[in-house]
Design a protein around this motif. Structure first.
Motif, PDB file in Angstrom:
ATOM      1  N   TYR B 166       0.800  -1.217   0.000  1.00  0.00           N
ATOM      2  CA  TYR B 166       0.000   0.000   0.000  1.00  0.00           C
ATOM      3  C   TYR B 166       0.830   1.262   0.000  1.00  0.00           C
ATOM      4  O   TYR B 166       0.463   2.241  -0.646  1.00  0.00           O
ATOM      5  CB  TYR B 166      -1.074  -0.014   1.084  1.00  0.00           C
ATOM      6  CG  TYR B 166      -0.653   0.046   2.540  1.00  0.00           C
ATOM      7  CD1 TYR B 166       0.422  -0.679   3.027  1.00  0.00           C
ATOM      8  CD2 TYR B 166      -1.391   0.804   3.438  1.00  0.00           C
ATOM      9  CE1 TYR B 166       0.762  -0.647   4.368  1.00  0.00           C
ATOM     10  CE2 TYR B 166      -1.058   0.851   4.784  1.00  0.00           C
ATOM     11  CZ  TYR B 166       0.017   0.116   5.235  1.00  0.00           C
ATOM     12  OH  TYR B 166       0.347   0.143   6.561  1.00  0.00           O
ATOM     13  N   ARG B 167       1.981   1.249   0.676  1.00  0.00           N
ATOM     14  CA  ARG B 167       2.780   2.468   0.692  1.00  0.00           C
ATOM     15  C   ARG B 167       3.418   2.720  -0.673  1.00  0.00           C
ATOM     16  O   ARG B 167       3.527   3.864  -1.119  1.00  0.00           O
ATOM     17  CB  ARG B 167       3.848   2.387   1.787  1.00  0.00           C
ATOM     18  CG  ARG B 167       3.282   2.354   3.200  1.00  0.00           C
ATOM     19  CD  ARG B 167       2.407   3.558   3.531  1.00  0.00           C
ATOM     20  NE  ARG B 167       3.112   4.829   3.433  1.00  0.00           N
ATOM     21  CZ  ARG B 167       3.888   5.343   4.379  1.00  0.00           C
ATOM     22  NH1 ARG B 167       4.035   4.697   5.520  1.00  0.00           N
ATOM     23  NH2 ARG B 167       4.502   6.481   4.201  1.00  0.00           N
ATOM     24  N   GLU B 168       3.841   1.668  -1.358  1.00  0.00           N
ATOM     25  CA  GLU B 168       4.459   1.831  -2.680  1.00  0.00           C
ATOM     26  C   GLU B 168       3.431   2.251  -3.722  1.00  0.00           C
ATOM     27  O   GLU B 168       3.662   3.159  -4.513  1.00  0.00           O
ATOM     28  CB  GLU B 168       5.158   0.537  -3.115  1.00  0.00           C
ATOM     29  CG  GLU B 168       6.408   0.193  -2.337  1.00  0.00           C
ATOM     30  CD  GLU B 168       7.602   1.091  -2.668  1.00  0.00           C
ATOM     31  OE1 GLU B 168       7.524   1.886  -3.626  1.00  0.00           O
ATOM     32  OE2 GLU B 168       8.619   1.009  -1.950  1.00  0.00           O
ATOM     33  N   ALA B 169       2.285   1.574  -3.747  1.00  0.00           N
ATOM     34  CA  ALA B 169       1.280   1.862  -4.772  1.00  0.00           C
ATOM     35  C   ALA B 169       0.656   3.242  -4.556  1.00  0.00           C
ATOM     36  O   ALA B 169       0.577   4.056  -5.491  1.00  0.00           O
ATOM     37  CB  ALA B 169       0.205   0.771  -4.777  1.00  0.00           C
ATOM     38  N   ILE B 170       0.246   3.540  -3.329  1.00  0.00           N
ATOM     39  CA  ILE B 170      -0.328   4.868  -3.057  1.00  0.00           C
ATOM     40  C   ILE B 170       0.776   5.918  -3.229  1.00  0.00           C
ATOM     41  O   ILE B 170       0.536   7.007  -3.747  1.00  0.00           O
ATOM     42  CB  ILE B 170      -0.948   4.931  -1.634  1.00  0.00           C
ATOM     43  CG1 ILE B 170      -2.085   3.906  -1.508  1.00  0.00           C
ATOM     44  CG2 ILE B 170      -1.468   6.333  -1.324  1.00  0.00           C
ATOM     45  CD1 ILE B 170      -2.619   3.749  -0.086  1.00  0.00           C
ATOM     46  N   GLY B 171       2.016   5.547  -2.843  1.00  0.00           N
ATOM     47  CA  GLY B 171       3.158   6.451  -2.992  1.00  0.00           C
ATOM     48  C   GLY B 171       3.380   6.837  -4.447  1.00  0.00           C
ATOM     49  O   GLY B 171       3.654   8.002  -4.754  1.00  0.00           O
ATOM     50  N   ALA B 172       3.246   5.871  -5.368  1.00  0.00           N
ATOM     51  CA  ALA B 172       3.429   6.167  -6.792  1.00  0.00           C
ATOM     52  C   ALA B 172       2.389   7.189  -7.246  1.00  0.00           C
ATOM     53  O   ALA B 172       2.701   8.148  -7.968  1.00  0.00           O
ATOM     54  CB  ALA B 172       3.325   4.885  -7.621  1.00  0.00           C
ATOM     55  N   ALA B 173       1.139   7.009  -6.801  1.00  0.00           N
ATOM     56  CA  ALA B 173       0.081   7.943  -7.187  1.00  0.00           C
ATOM     57  C   ALA B 173       0.339   9.327  -6.574  1.00  0.00           C
ATOM     58  O   ALA B 173       0.151  10.352  -7.236  1.00  0.00           O
ATOM     59  CB  ALA B 173      -1.283   7.400  -6.749  1.00  0.00           C
ATOM     60  N   LEU B 174       0.791   9.353  -5.323  1.00  0.00           N
ATOM     61  CA  LEU B 174       1.087  10.639  -4.677  1.00  0.00           C
ATOM     62  C   LEU B 174       2.204  11.365  -5.412  1.00  0.00           C
ATOM     63  O   LEU B 174       2.129  12.573  -5.652  1.00  0.00           O
ATOM     64  CB  LEU B 174       1.493  10.412  -3.206  1.00  0.00           C
ATOM     65  CG  LEU B 174       0.354  10.121  -2.234  1.00  0.00           C
ATOM     66  CD1 LEU B 174       0.902   9.607  -0.909  1.00  0.00           C
ATOM     67  CD2 LEU B 174      -0.498  11.370  -2.000  1.00  0.00           C
ATOM     68  N   LYS B 175       3.245  10.626  -5.811  1.00  0.00           N
ATOM     69  CA  LYS B 175       4.365  11.232  -6.539  1.00  0.00           C
ATOM     70  C   LYS B 175       3.899  11.751  -7.892  1.00  0.00           C
ATOM     71  O   LYS B 175       4.314  12.831  -8.338  1.00  0.00           O
ATOM     72  CB  LYS B 175       5.488  10.212  -6.712  1.00  0.00           C
ATOM     73  CG  LYS B 175       6.353  10.081  -5.492  1.00  0.00           C
ATOM     74  CD  LYS B 175       7.237  11.307  -5.342  1.00  0.00           C
ATOM     75  CE  LYS B 175       7.755  11.465  -3.938  1.00  0.00           C
ATOM     76  NZ  LYS B 175       8.246  12.824  -3.676  1.00  0.00           N
TER      77      LYS B 175
END
Lengths: 312, 345
Positions: B166-175
């Protein structure tokens, strides 16, 4: 085993009436089933109760189980995303069970009626997949259903699928692999019952005016009823708890309860919540089993006196 | 109770083993990510110190942590990411390192300190720095652009994967939206959720492990994965390329920590020091394609690796990249968004 056979012999046999024999047999059965009862108590019932108890414990963000008791987890099980996952888990399991039964009955029937030599071969064919690891067989499905795999190419040849269509990573793929995995478990009890079935009854039904189909559905099926229930349970219960299959061949929209439990345990580090979900899963497998047990007991009560009347 | 029984069993077993061979070599138990160390390095350490190293593997910080928390033990060294080092330290699972026994600590690249909370290396020594990015097949994705927005391209529908983390996938969207991947701003998180739900309709699945095989066999054309993982599979399919999106990404610093109950702390210190011998660290970089933050080793790697922007991230991308921090109670914000993404139709 020695205890089981030794104990009744040591008992004084003063009055040898029927009731006493029955009681003795009952006691004997009790001793024989003692090891498995102890096993289930220690490794099934106790852990299940511990899991249920953890549901009422508070969680902290570091995966610890806190002290005291709380109903927070029970409240958080009302998560609005759960109904769709629960519904998906149930429909996939029910459909997989139905497909397995519909396939297993004619197959088991055919096996039981086949000549001895072919029968042995068929039994072996049902068992052969177990020689390979379960995980490897699931991965093999990924190869088979690969966009460049044989099945995809074959279906493309007939225009059934297009170049861009995917056979993997959808609920149907999960269903297919579930059926593939659990079909042997459904076939074996059906075959065992069909093997014991007296096919003279079948011929008698035909003589008395049944056609082949109604003889099959009104004589054969009712007499293997218990096997059908067993087959349904051995498919349905593990299907409900699937985790690996939807994880490997499932996609975005094929998450099942098992996957959610794994997420709560490993990613969210919320053991009480995972325990709550596991509790729901346990209850949803125990309830159908209790229903089946209840129905079987009532049937047993109905059939026993009838048999007695026939005997006297 | 269970623990006690296990301990009794292991004591008995250990006793039996000791009777079997009176002079058994020392054994170091290492719990590490898979494919994360050059096997020859392990062998040469074993020869040099006359000991044995047992390697066990994990596939996520979370599963490693869950195993150690559940009482799985007997390990000396573990290689958690920096946020997990922080958690393990606060949970009192680590013991402080004796710097006198790790002289090679002098070679550490201070630039890596930005990515750890333990910049004085009291409990941890940096091991490898890696990034998340996009791996793709150059022949099948001709119009590739170095942006996270590729996951919104319907041309590759069903043939892409995002990490099941969840941190990587949501992180990609946030970036992709230009936000911090440690944000606590609900509005930013909601935007990231909606973008991720759009991407979800385009991808085959969320996948953190099998994307490697999928890319090799061309089942997937474009995947979200870790730099070293994707560079390792380039050896099997020359068509694969790895790019860090220009919006920035998550950088992970994995560190070496010594567990509180480590049976062999002396040997463990020697191993940490050995991994930071410049020569050894350079060999390791060339094998795993992650960056061991060891300044002396940078001089020893081949030019090919030295000039690879996927191993040595360009400064402008480095500046936009961040480490995923543990957010404590606020992890629930992300976990909640993740449930919504997973549950979205």
């Amino acid at each position: 085993m020695s205890a089981a056979s030794g104990l009744p012999a040591g008992q004084p046999t003063a009055v040898d009436n029927g009731a006493q024999i029955a009681r003795r047999r009952q006691r004997q059965e009790w001793w024989i089933s003692l090891p498995s009862v102890l096993w289930l108590l220690a490794f099934f019932l106790t852990p299940t109760l511990i899991v249920l108890a953890i549901t009422f414990k508070p969680a902290d963000p570091y995966g610890n189980i806190g002290a005291g008791w709380t109903l927070d987890t029970i409240r958080s099980l009302g998560n609005p995303n759960y109904p769709s996952i629960v519904w998906r888990t149930i429909w996939i399991s029910v459909v997989a069970t139905v497909i397995c039964l519909v396939t297993a009955v004619p197959f088991g029937y055919y096996m039981a009626r086949a000549p001895e030599k072919r029968k042995a071969l068929l039994v072996m064919l049902v068992m052969v997949p177990f020689w390979t690891s379960f995980l490897i067989r699931i991965f093999a499905w990924k190869v088979l259903l690969h966009p460049e795999g044989y099945i995809h190419r074959f279906l493309r040849l007939f225009g059934i699928v297009n170049e861009g269509d995917l056979l993997l990573y959808n609920p149907e793929a999960v269903l297919l692999v579930l059926v593939y995995t659990y079909l042997p478990f459904a076939i074996l009890p059906v075959y065992a019952a069909a093997e014991k079935f007296d096919f003279h009854l079948f011929e008698a039904a035909l003589d008395l005016g049944c056609n082949r189909f109604s003889a099959f559905s009104r004589v054969f099926l009712p007499s293997i009823r218990r096997a059908l229930v067993t087959a349904a349970l051995v498919v349905f219960i593990p299907a409900l708890g699937s985790y690996v299959i939807p994880d490997i061949v499932g996609g975005n929209a094929s998450e099942m309860i098992g996957n959610k439990i794994a997420q709560r345990t490993f990613i969210d580090r919320n053991l009480p919540h995972a325990a709550g979900l596991a509790g729901i899963l346990t209850l949803s497998t125990v309830i159908p089993m209790l229903i089946v047990l209840g129905v079987q007991r009532r049937q047993a009560r109905v059939t026993v006196p009838r048999r007695k009347r026939g005997a006297t | 109770m269970k623990k006690l029984h296990l301990r009794m069993l292991t004591t008995v077993l250990a006793g039996v083993l000791m009777l079997g061979c009176a002079k058994k070599p020392l054994t170091l138990h290492v719990f590490i990510w898979s494919d994360y160390i050059k096997p020859e390095i392990v062998q040469s350490f074993e020869q040099k110190f006359g000991c044995k190293i047992v390697l066990d593997y994990y596939d996520s910080n979370e599963s490693m942590y869950a195993k150690l928390k559940a009482g799985g033990g007997g390990y000396d060294l573990v290689f958690p990411s920096s946020y997990m080092v922080n958690i393990m330290q606060r949970q009192d699972m680590l013991q402080p390192l004796d710097h006198a026994k790790i002289p090679n600590i002098q070679h550490l690249d201070p630039a890596a300190n930005r990515f750890t909370m333990d910049s004085n290396h009291v409990f941890s020594v940096p091991y490898m720095l890696g990034s998340s990015g996009i791996g793709y097949l150059t022949s099948k994705v001709p119009d590739f652009k170095p942006t996270w927005r590729m996951f919104g391209d319907p041309a590759y529908k069903g043939r892409m994967t995002l990490m099941n983390d969840y941190r990587e996938a949501i992180g990609a969207a946030l970036k992709a939206l230009g936000y911090s991947l440690n944000t606590l701003d609900t509005n930013e998180l909601v935007q990231a959720r909606d973008l991720l739900i759009q991407w979800k309709a385009n991808i085959a699945k969320f996948e953190s492990e099998q994307y490697k095989n999928g890319l090799i066999s061309a089942e997937f054309l474009l995947v979200h994965g870790y730099s070293g993982d994707i560079m390792q599979i380039m050896e099997e399919n020359a068509d694969i390329a790895y790019v860090v999106p220009e919006e920035g990404t998550s950088v992970a610093l994995d560190e070496i920590v010594l567990l509180k109950q480590a049976p062999q702390p002396e040997l463990a210190h020697a191993f940490i020091n050995f991994l930071h011998e410049p020569e050894i660290a350079a060999q390791n970089i060339e094998f795993v394609y992650y960056l061991c933050p060891n300044l002396a080793a940078y001089e020893l790697v081949s030019d090919e690796v030295r000039n690879d922007p996927a191993v040595f991230l360009p400064q402008n991308i480095m500046d936009k990249s961040e480490v995923v921090w543990d957010l404590g109670e606020n992890n629930a914000l992300y976990s909640h968004i993740w449930d919504e993404v997973k549950g979205a139709e």
